[in-house]
Design an enzyme around this catalytic site. Structure first.
Site, PDB file in Angstrom:
ATOM      1  N   ASP A   8      14.367 -10.384   1.413  1.00  0.00           N
ATOM      2  CA  ASP A   8      14.583 -11.168   2.633  1.00  0.00           C
ATOM      3  C   ASP A   8      14.359 -12.634   2.256  1.00  0.00           C
ATOM      4  O   ASP A   8      14.253 -12.978   1.066  1.00  0.00           O
ATOM      5  CB  ASP A   8      13.689 -10.667   3.779  1.00  0.00           C
ATOM      6  CG  ASP A   8      12.204 -10.973   3.553  1.00  0.00           C
ATOM      7  OD1 ASP A   8      11.833 -11.484   2.472  1.00  0.00           O
ATOM      8  OD2 ASP A   8      11.414 -10.694   4.474  1.00  0.00           O
ATOM      9  N   CYS A  65       9.815  -8.937  -0.525  1.00  0.00           N
ATOM     10  CA  CYS A  65       9.647  -9.609   0.763  1.00  0.00           C
ATOM     11  C   CYS A  65       8.280 -10.269   0.727  1.00  0.00           C
ATOM     12  O   CYS A  65       7.661 -10.331  -0.348  1.00  0.00           O
ATOM     13  CB  CYS A  65       9.850  -8.655   1.944  1.00  0.00           C
ATOM     14  SG  CYS A  65       8.621  -7.366   2.154  1.00  0.00           S
ATOM     15  N   THR A  67       5.087  -9.593   1.950  1.00  0.00           N
ATOM     16  CA  THR A  67       3.993  -8.706   1.530  1.00  0.00           C
ATOM     17  C   THR A  67       4.459  -7.561   0.656  1.00  0.00           C
ATOM     18  O   THR A  67       3.637  -6.864   0.058  1.00  0.00           O
ATOM     19  CB  THR A  67       3.316  -8.061   2.759  1.00  0.00           C
ATOM     20  OG1 THR A  67       4.289  -7.226   3.413  1.00  0.00           O
ATOM     21  CG2 THR A  67       2.786  -9.104   3.723  1.00  0.00           C
ATOM     22  N   HIS A  98       3.483   7.459 -13.514  1.00  0.00           N
ATOM     23  CA  HIS A  98       3.026   8.559 -12.653  1.00  0.00           C
ATOM     24  C   HIS A  98       3.980   8.878 -11.504  1.00  0.00           C
ATOM     25  O   HIS A  98       4.111  10.043 -11.126  1.00  0.00           O
ATOM     26  CB  HIS A  98       1.646   8.239 -12.064  1.00  0.00           C
ATOM     27  CG  HIS A  98       0.545   8.285 -13.084  1.00  0.00           C
ATOM     28  ND1 HIS A  98      -0.778   8.180 -12.747  1.00  0.00           N
ATOM     29  CD2 HIS A  98       0.580   8.410 -14.433  1.00  0.00           C
ATOM     30  CE1 HIS A  98      -1.532   8.247 -13.848  1.00  0.00           C
ATOM     31  NE2 HIS A  98      -0.716   8.368 -14.885  1.00  0.00           N
ATOM     32  N   HIS A 133       3.062  15.043 -13.336  1.00  0.00           N
ATOM     33  CA  HIS A 133       3.610  14.042 -12.416  1.00  0.00           C
ATOM     34  C   HIS A 133       5.015  14.441 -11.946  1.00  0.00           C
ATOM     35  O   HIS A 133       5.407  14.111 -10.826  1.00  0.00           O
ATOM     36  CB  HIS A 133       3.621  12.668 -13.082  1.00  0.00           C
ATOM     37  CG  HIS A 133       2.252  12.227 -13.488  1.00  0.00           C
ATOM     38  ND1 HIS A 133       1.268  11.963 -12.568  1.00  0.00           N
ATOM     39  CD2 HIS A 133       1.684  12.067 -14.713  1.00  0.00           C
ATOM     40  CE1 HIS A 133       0.155  11.635 -13.204  1.00  0.00           C
ATOM     41  NE2 HIS A 133       0.388  11.702 -14.504  1.00  0.00           N
TER      42      HIS A 133
HETATM   43  C1  RB5 Z   1       8.752 -12.359   6.818  1.00  0.00           C
HETATM   44  O1  RB5 Z   1       8.091 -13.378   7.487  1.00  0.00           O
HETATM   45  C2  RB5 Z   1       7.793 -11.228   6.469  1.00  0.00           C
HETATM   46  O2  RB5 Z   1       7.362 -10.592   7.629  1.00  0.00           O
HETATM   47  C3  RB5 Z   1       8.442 -10.246   5.516  1.00  0.00           C
HETATM   48  O3  RB5 Z   1       8.863 -10.910   4.392  1.00  0.00           O
HETATM   49  C4  RB5 Z   1       7.601  -9.105   5.030  1.00  0.00           C
HETATM   50  O4  RB5 Z   1       6.350  -9.552   4.571  1.00  0.00           O
HETATM   51  C5  RB5 Z   1       7.495  -7.967   5.933  1.00  0.00           C
HETATM   52  O5  RB5 Z   1       6.907  -6.920   5.605  1.00  0.00           O
END
Ligand code: RB5
Length: 143
Positions: A8, A65, A67, A98, A133
């Site tokens: 993203d 993304c 997180t 694994h 595994h």
């Molecule tokens: C975008 O702001 C953020 O929410 C996205 O990149 C991600 O971390 C969502 O899980």
């Protein structure tokens, strides 16, 4: 080996650098977007990458993304996907050895670009251990 990649907006800057870096290393990369820093919805790009891996359009994938969790949660809804979130090299090694992750997911807002490179290198070069595994990953799909 053909590798798909998707992110993203939060992962876009790392993705652009990773695409260039992997192409320079001679790897075959297919980019499933996004193409700018404009805010987008991560599931749109996760589903595109997961579908490409499931169809065999690419052999495996890299997803980013903020997180890593939005991508990982969405990717793992696909029966043919084992997406693993990694934030250091040891987790990257274990997620291949694994779990035989066919998509590696990076938390772009929480790691350095150098760490992203280490994670990708480790995940690409580590072999799956098989054995117990293989039995365990065989039990993952919902019947
Ligand atoms: C975008 O702001 C953020 O929410 C996205 O990149 C991600 O971390 C969502 O899980």
């Amino acid at each position: 080996m053909k590798i798909g990649i998707a992110s993203d907006h939060a992962g876009y800057e790392f993705k652009a650098r990773i695409v260039q870096w992997l192409k320079e290393k001679g790897l075959d990369i297919k980019d499933y977007g996004t193409d700018s820093l404009v805010s987008v919805d991560y599931p749109d790009y996760a589903h595109a990458l997961a579908g490409a891996v499931e169809k065999g359009e690419v052999d495996c994938g890299i997803a980013l993304c903020g997180t890593g969790n939005g991508m990982a949660i969405t990717l793992n809804k696909h029966q043919g996907i084992r997406a693993g979130l990694a934030w250091n090299s040891e987790i990257a090694r274990l997620v291949k050895a694994h779990n035989n992750a066919n998509i590696i997911v990076l938390p772009a807002r929480f790691i350095s670009y150098t760490m992203a490179q280490h994670i990708i290198n480790t995940w690409i070069t580590t072999p799956f251990d098989g054995g117990r595994h293989l039995r365990r990953i065989g039990k993952i799909p919902v019947k």
